[in-house]
Design a protein around this motif. Structure first.
Motif, short mmCIF file in Angstrom:
data_model
loop_
_atom_site.label_atom_id
_atom_site.label_comp_id
_atom_site.label_asym_id
_atom_site.label_seq_id
_atom_site.Cartn_x
_atom_site.Cartn_y
_atom_site.Cartn_z
N GLN A 99 0.82 -1.20 0.00
CA GLN A 99 0.00 0.00 0.00
C GLN A 99 0.86 1.26 0.00
OE1 GLN A 99 -2.59 -0.57 3.37
NE2 GLN A 99 -4.08 -1.73 2.17
N GLU A 102 2.11 1.76 -3.48
CA GLU A 102 0.99 2.17 -4.34
C GLU A 102 0.69 3.66 -4.13
OE1 GLU A 102 -1.75 2.25 -7.21
OE2 GLU A 102 -0.37 0.60 -6.80
N MET A 103 0.71 4.11 -2.87
CA MET A 103 0.49 5.53 -2.59
C MET A 103 1.59 6.38 -3.22
SD MET A 103 -0.95 5.38 1.36
CE MET A 103 -0.05 6.82 1.79
N ARG A 105 3.32 5.62 -5.95
CA ARG A 105 3.05 5.64 -7.39
C ARG A 105 1.93 6.61 -7.73
NH1 ARG A 105 4.41 0.10 -7.41
NH2 ARG A 105 2.35 -0.50 -6.65
N GLU A 106 0.85 6.60 -6.93
CA GLU A 106 -0.28 7.50 -7.19
C GLU A 106 0.14 8.96 -7.05
OE1 GLU A 106 -3.53 6.38 -4.66
OE2 GLU A 106 -3.77 4.44 -5.65
N SER A 107 0.91 9.27 -6.00
CA SER A 107 1.31 10.67 -5.83
C SER A 107 2.27 11.10 -6.92
CB SER A 107 1.88 10.96 -4.44
OG SER A 107 2.69 9.97 -3.97
N SER A 109 2.15 10.00 -9.99
CA SER A 109 1.28 10.19 -11.14
C SER A 109 0.54 11.52 -11.07
CB SER A 109 0.28 9.03 -11.23
OG SER A 109 -0.60 9.23 -12.29
N LYS A 110 0.00 11.85 -9.89
CA LYS A 110 -0.71 13.12 -9.73
C LYS A 110 0.23 14.31 -9.91
CE LYS A 110 -4.45 11.41 -6.90
NZ LYS A 110 -5.13 11.40 -5.64
N THR A 149 5.22 6.41 -15.46
CA THR A 149 3.79 6.70 -15.53
C THR A 149 3.43 7.01 -16.97
OG1 THR A 149 4.12 9.06 -15.19
CG2 THR A 149 3.81 7.71 -13.21
#
Length: 187
Positions: A99, A102-103, A105-107, A109-110, A149
């Motif tokens: 997790q 994953e967080m 990777r998401e940040s 990407s954002k 990304t």
């Protein structure tokens, strides 16, 4: 290397040599690390027994990078990982780590979306230099583990090269220009 939905199958022979089944040649741990940095999933299996050895080899790649001074994992984190193998928290640690990454990777990407051509930050002067620096920083910090990304792959500079493929000299020159602009704005 072409992206596929199937992992790249690497077979380990009895001699401990690693064989790339796609290109029909032998590979090293560094080659496997490069495949992973390029965003490719890899599966390593023992030819004779069929055992999945992927985890073992990934840990070996990490250990080699750490031993060469390319430290990403702080000693405290490594200590906690060792402790987790001997405690009841062992069942929670894998999910927590998954997790956390994953967080991250998401940040990432954002952040790339905000700096992309349609993002609010794209209107600032010197944003291309900041994008290139950010991509280089993220790649250096994650060792390519996080993959790329879609935004960073789509982000192409005016010369047609991807931002993370720019020469270091070009990035330094853009940084110097940006610093000069900032210095002038302060005056």
């Amino acid at each position: 290397m072409a992206e596929t939905s199937q992992p790249l199958l690497i077979k380990r022979y009895a001699s401990r040599r690693l064989y790339n089944t796609e290109t029909s040649d032998y590979v090293t741990l560094e080659d496997i690390a490069a495949f992973i940095r390029d965003g490719r999933e890899v599966q390593i299996v023992d030819l004779k027994s069929g055992d999945d050895l992927t985890r073992q080899y990934l840990l070996q790649i990490i250990a080699e990078h750490e031993s060469r001074g390319e430290s990403v994992l702080p000693v405290d984190v490594l200590t906690d990982l060792v402790r987790s193998y001997t405690s009841q928290s062992m069942s929670v640690v894998p999910q927590f780590l998954a997790q956390s990454f994953e967080m991250l990777r998401e940040s990432q990407s954002k952040m790339m979306e905000n700096m992309g051509p349609m993002g609010a930050l794209s209107q600032m002067p010197g944003v291309e230099a900041m994008q290139a620096q950010q991509q280089a920083f993220l790649k250096a910090m994650t060792g390519g583990v996080m993959g790329t990304t879609e935004q960073s792959e789509a982000s192409v500079t005016e010369t047609g090269k991807k931002g993370d493929e720019k020469d270091l000299d070009e990035i330094k020159a853009e940084l110097a220009k940006l610093q000069n602009k900032l210095a002038k704005m302060r005056k």
